[in-house]
Design a protein around this motif. Structure first.
Motif, PDB file in Angstrom:
ATOM      1  N   ASP A 126       0.805  -1.231   0.000  1.00 46.32           N
ATOM      2  CA  ASP A 126       0.000   0.000   0.000  1.00 46.32           C
ATOM      3  C   ASP A 126       0.835   1.278   0.000  1.00 46.32           C
ATOM      4  OD1 ASP A 126      -2.194  -1.616   0.080  1.00 46.32           O
ATOM      5  OD2 ASP A 126      -2.796  -1.119   2.126  1.00 46.32           O
ATOM      6  N   PHE A 127       2.118   1.181   0.337  1.00 49.20           N
ATOM      7  CA  PHE A 127       2.945   2.376   0.497  1.00 49.20           C
ATOM      8  C   PHE A 127       3.351   2.947  -0.864  1.00 49.20           C
ATOM      9  CE2 PHE A 127       7.122   4.421   1.646  1.00 49.20           C
ATOM     10  CZ  PHE A 127       6.563   5.460   2.370  1.00 49.20           C
ATOM     11  N   ASP A 128       3.916   4.151  -0.815  1.00 45.19           N
ATOM     12  CA  ASP A 128       4.400   4.828  -2.017  1.00 45.19           C
ATOM     13  C   ASP A 128       5.397   3.963  -2.786  1.00 45.19           C
ATOM     14  OD1 ASP A 128       3.002   7.027  -1.107  1.00 45.19           O
ATOM     15  OD2 ASP A 128       4.786   8.155  -0.496  1.00 45.19           O
ATOM     16  N   THR A 129       5.298   3.995  -4.107  1.00 47.74           N
ATOM     17  CA  THR A 129       6.386   3.501  -4.937  1.00 47.74           C
ATOM     18  C   THR A 129       7.552   4.492  -4.851  1.00 47.74           C
ATOM     19  OG1 THR A 129       5.541   4.656  -6.868  1.00 47.74           O
ATOM     20  CG2 THR A 129       4.793   2.366  -6.528  1.00 47.74           C
ATOM     21  N   VAL A 130       8.669   4.121  -5.439  1.00 49.69           N
ATOM     22  CA  VAL A 130       9.838   5.006  -5.397  1.00 49.69           C
ATOM     23  C   VAL A 130       9.533   6.381  -5.990  1.00 49.69           C
ATOM     24  CG1 VAL A 130      12.178   5.333  -6.276  1.00 49.69           C
ATOM     25  CG2 VAL A 130      11.513   3.134  -5.299  1.00 49.69           C
ATOM     26  N   PRO A 131       8.943   6.476  -7.188  1.00 50.48           N
ATOM     27  CA  PRO A 131       8.634   7.824  -7.711  1.00 50.48           C
ATOM     28  C   PRO A 131       7.692   8.606  -6.801  1.00 50.48           C
ATOM     29  CG  PRO A 131       8.501   6.185  -9.469  1.00 50.48           C
ATOM     30  CD  PRO A 131       8.613   5.426  -8.187  1.00 50.48           C
ATOM     31  N   ALA A 132       6.718   7.922  -6.192  1.00 54.14           N
ATOM     32  CA  ALA A 132       5.753   8.620  -5.343  1.00 54.14           C
ATOM     33  C   ALA A 132       6.400   9.142  -4.071  1.00 54.14           C
ATOM     34  CB  ALA A 132       4.586   7.696  -5.000  1.00 54.14           C
ATOM     35  N   PHE A 133       7.275   8.350  -3.441  1.00 59.05           N
ATOM     36  CA  PHE A 133       7.899   8.829  -2.206  1.00 59.05           C
ATOM     37  C   PHE A 133       8.933   9.912  -2.508  1.00 59.05           C
ATOM     38  CE2 PHE A 133      10.637   8.543   1.645  1.00 59.05           C
ATOM     39  CZ  PHE A 133       9.655   8.883   2.563  1.00 59.05           C
ATOM     40  N   THR A 134       9.619   9.798  -3.627  1.00 56.99           N
ATOM     41  CA  THR A 134      10.535  10.861  -4.042  1.00 56.99           C
ATOM     42  C   THR A 134       9.776  12.172  -4.211  1.00 56.99           C
ATOM     43  OG1 THR A 134      11.970   9.253  -5.156  1.00 56.99           O
ATOM     44  CG2 THR A 134      12.224  11.553  -5.798  1.00 56.99           C
ATOM     45  N   ALA A 135       8.624  12.098  -4.848  1.00 55.20           N
ATOM     46  CA  ALA A 135       7.790  13.300  -5.023  1.00 55.20           C
ATOM     47  C   ALA A 135       7.283  13.809  -3.678  1.00 55.20           C
ATOM     48  CB  ALA A 135       6.624  12.984  -5.949  1.00 55.20           C
ATOM     49  N   ARG A 136       6.963  12.906  -2.754  1.00 51.95           N
ATOM     50  CA  ARG A 136       6.486  13.322  -1.437  1.00 51.95           C
ATOM     51  C   ARG A 136       7.581  14.097  -0.697  1.00 51.95           C
ATOM     52  NH1 ARG A 136       2.349  11.235   1.938  1.00 51.95           N
ATOM     53  NH2 ARG A 136       2.103   9.327   0.678  1.00 51.95           N
ATOM     54  N   LEU A 137       8.808  13.624  -0.778  1.00 55.74           N
ATOM     55  CA  LEU A 137       9.926  14.329  -0.142  1.00 55.74           C
ATOM     56  C   LEU A 137      10.104  15.729  -0.734  1.00 55.74           C
ATOM     57  CD1 LEU A 137      12.452  11.365   0.016  1.00 55.74           C
ATOM     58  CD2 LEU A 137      11.685  12.674   2.004  1.00 55.74           C
ATOM     59  N   ALA A 138      10.052  15.816  -2.042  1.00 54.73           N
ATOM     60  CA  ALA A 138      10.204  17.125  -2.685  1.00 54.73           C
ATOM     61  C   ALA A 138       9.055  18.051  -2.300  1.00 54.73           C
ATOM     62  CB  ALA A 138      10.279  16.946  -4.196  1.00 54.73           C
ATOM     63  N   ALA A 139       7.840  17.520  -2.235  1.00 54.12           N
ATOM     64  CA  ALA A 139       6.689  18.335  -1.859  1.00 54.12           C
ATOM     65  C   ALA A 139       6.792  18.827  -0.422  1.00 54.12           C
ATOM     66  CB  ALA A 139       5.403  17.540  -2.050  1.00 54.12           C
ATOM     67  N   ALA A 140       7.499  18.081   0.426  1.00 50.02           N
ATOM     68  CA  ALA A 140       7.685  18.493   1.818  1.00 50.02           C
ATOM     69  C   ALA A 140       8.769  19.552   1.967  1.00 50.02           C
ATOM     70  CB  ALA A 140       8.032  17.277   2.674  1.00 50.02           C
ATOM     71  N   GLY A 141       9.432  19.901   0.868  1.00 49.00           N
ATOM     72  CA  GLY A 141      10.428  20.972   0.900  1.00 49.00           C
ATOM     73  C   GLY A 141      11.864  20.507   0.930  1.00 49.00           C
ATOM     74  N   PHE A 142      12.085  19.206   0.834  1.00 44.13           N
ATOM     75  CA  PHE A 142      13.465  18.716   0.800  1.00 44.13           C
ATOM     76  C   PHE A 142      14.060  18.951  -0.585  1.00 44.13           C
ATOM     77  CE2 PHE A 142      11.761  16.387   4.405  1.00 44.13           C
ATOM     78  CZ  PHE A 142      12.807  16.467   5.319  1.00 44.13           C
ATOM     79  N   THR A 143      15.361  19.126  -0.621  1.00 45.98           N
ATOM     80  CA  THR A 143      16.055  19.381  -1.882  1.00 45.98           C
ATOM     81  C   THR A 143      17.055  18.269  -2.157  1.00 45.98           C
ATOM     82  OG1 THR A 143      17.738  20.708  -0.755  1.00 45.98           O
ATOM     83  CG2 THR A 143      15.809  21.872  -1.617  1.00 45.98           C
ATOM     84  N   GLY A 144      17.515  18.213  -3.410  1.00 40.98           N
ATOM     85  CA  GLY A 144      18.497  17.204  -3.783  1.00 40.98           C
ATOM     86  C   GLY A 144      18.001  15.787  -3.597  1.00 40.98           C
ATOM     87  N   VAL A 145      16.704  15.570  -3.781  1.00 41.29           N
ATOM     88  CA  VAL A 145      16.106  14.266  -3.490  1.00 41.29           C
ATOM     89  C   VAL A 145      16.523  13.248  -4.557  1.00 41.29           C
ATOM     90  CG1 VAL A 145      13.955  12.998  -3.156  1.00 41.29           C
ATOM     91  CG2 VAL A 145      14.123  15.388  -2.403  1.00 41.29           C
ATOM     92  N   ARG A 146      16.959  12.092  -4.093  1.00 35.57           N
ATOM     93  CA  ARG A 146      17.255  10.995  -5.016  1.00 35.57           C
ATOM     94  C   ARG A 146      17.053   9.668  -4.306  1.00 35.57           C
ATOM     95  NH1 ARG A 146      22.643   8.973  -4.612  1.00 35.57           N
ATOM     96  NH2 ARG A 146      23.917  10.093  -3.080  1.00 35.57           N
ATOM     97  N   ALA A 147      16.897   8.623  -5.092  1.00 34.56           N
ATOM     98  CA  ALA A 147      16.688   7.278  -4.555  1.00 34.56           C
ATOM     99  C   ALA A 147      17.736   6.345  -5.125  1.00 34.56           C
ATOM    100  CB  ALA A 147      15.291   6.774  -4.904  1.00 34.56           C
TER     101      ALA A 147
END
Length: 243
Positions: free
Chosen positions: A194-215
């Motif tokens: 049920d949890f975020d896929t990699v693209p979805a969690f990466t987008a969630r981090l960016a939406a929360a204001g984090f920068t330089g996000v990568r997986a």
């Protein structure tokens, strides 16, 4: 099935704490994957002069990985399960490592921040409000501070989803049932589905204001199933280390 949340999940971890280390030891690459993610924080000078938060430390496997990756850092490790913390505290630790019984939501405002880095292993799919916890994590980090999330987050491939279900149904849930903790390990299976896929969690981090996000994937059978997510809280202040 209904996922376990909050106090119900903490109680399930309390009950499972006496067999948790033995069961995770059966998972090839469990501890080496944690160490790889901790090292991906790339903390300088062995962590000398840095304060790191281990958010959701469990029985201390993630704490041990942090200590190996940054042996000179000061580490505060927190978890919502008193049973898991008892197991962690019973192990030998240097004085610069300390444990606190707190949920991820309770850490903010405890007077410890700002942290130089936060490490969160197997946490975010287990919290009720991941966006709220990410906001809290940002508030705990100093400008330019680093975040590493080590998490079961599927790539999005149908093959990886099928592999995860096969391993859970064939190995993880039966082993958990033998220990009397079938509800927790069924939760593990379903929480990953049920949890975020990699693209979805990466987008969630960016939406929360984090920068330089990568997986980055981990190695072994968990490739495509477990990933390290790396990010920072804005840019480093002048004279401070940067990612």
């Amino acid at each position: 099935m209904t996922l376990l949340r909050d106090h119900d999940l903490a109680r399930a971890f309390d009950h499972a704490s006496h067999t948790y280390d033995r069961l995770t030891a059966l998972n090839p690459g469990y501890r080496t994957g944690l160490l790889r993610s901790a090292r991906r924080l790339r903390l300088p000078r062995g962590g000398a002069g840095l304060h790191v938060l281990d958010l959701g430390c469990g029985t201390g496997a993630s704490t041990r990985a942090l200590l190996r990756a940054a042996p000179r850092a000061r580490i505060t490790a927190v978890d919502a399960s008193s049973g898991m913390l008892r197991r962690a505290r019973a192990k030998p630790w240097p004085a610069r490592v300390r444990f606190q019984h707190l949920t991820a939501e309770e850490v903010t405002g405890k007077g410890e921040e700002p942290y130089d880095a936060v490490f969160a292993a197997y946490l975010f799919r287990n919290v009720t409000d991941p966006d709220g916890v990410l906001t809290s994590v940002r508030s705990l980090l100093r400008p330019g501070g680093r975040l590493a999330v080590h998490e079961y987050s599927l790539s999005g491939s149908a093959a990886h989803r099928a592999l995860w279900t096969t391993v859970c149904q064939g190995v993880i849930i039966p082993a958990g049932t033998l220990s009397g903790d079938s509800a927790l390990y069924r939760h593990l299976w379903r929480s990953v589905i049920d949890f975020d896929t990699v693209p979805a969690f990466t987008a969630r981090l960016a939406a929360a204001g984090f920068t330089g996000v990568r997986a980055a994937p981990v190695a072994g059978w968990q490739t495509g199933i477990v990933h390290t997510f790396l990010a920072r809280n804005g840019v480093a202040a002048a004279g401070e280390y940067a990612l």
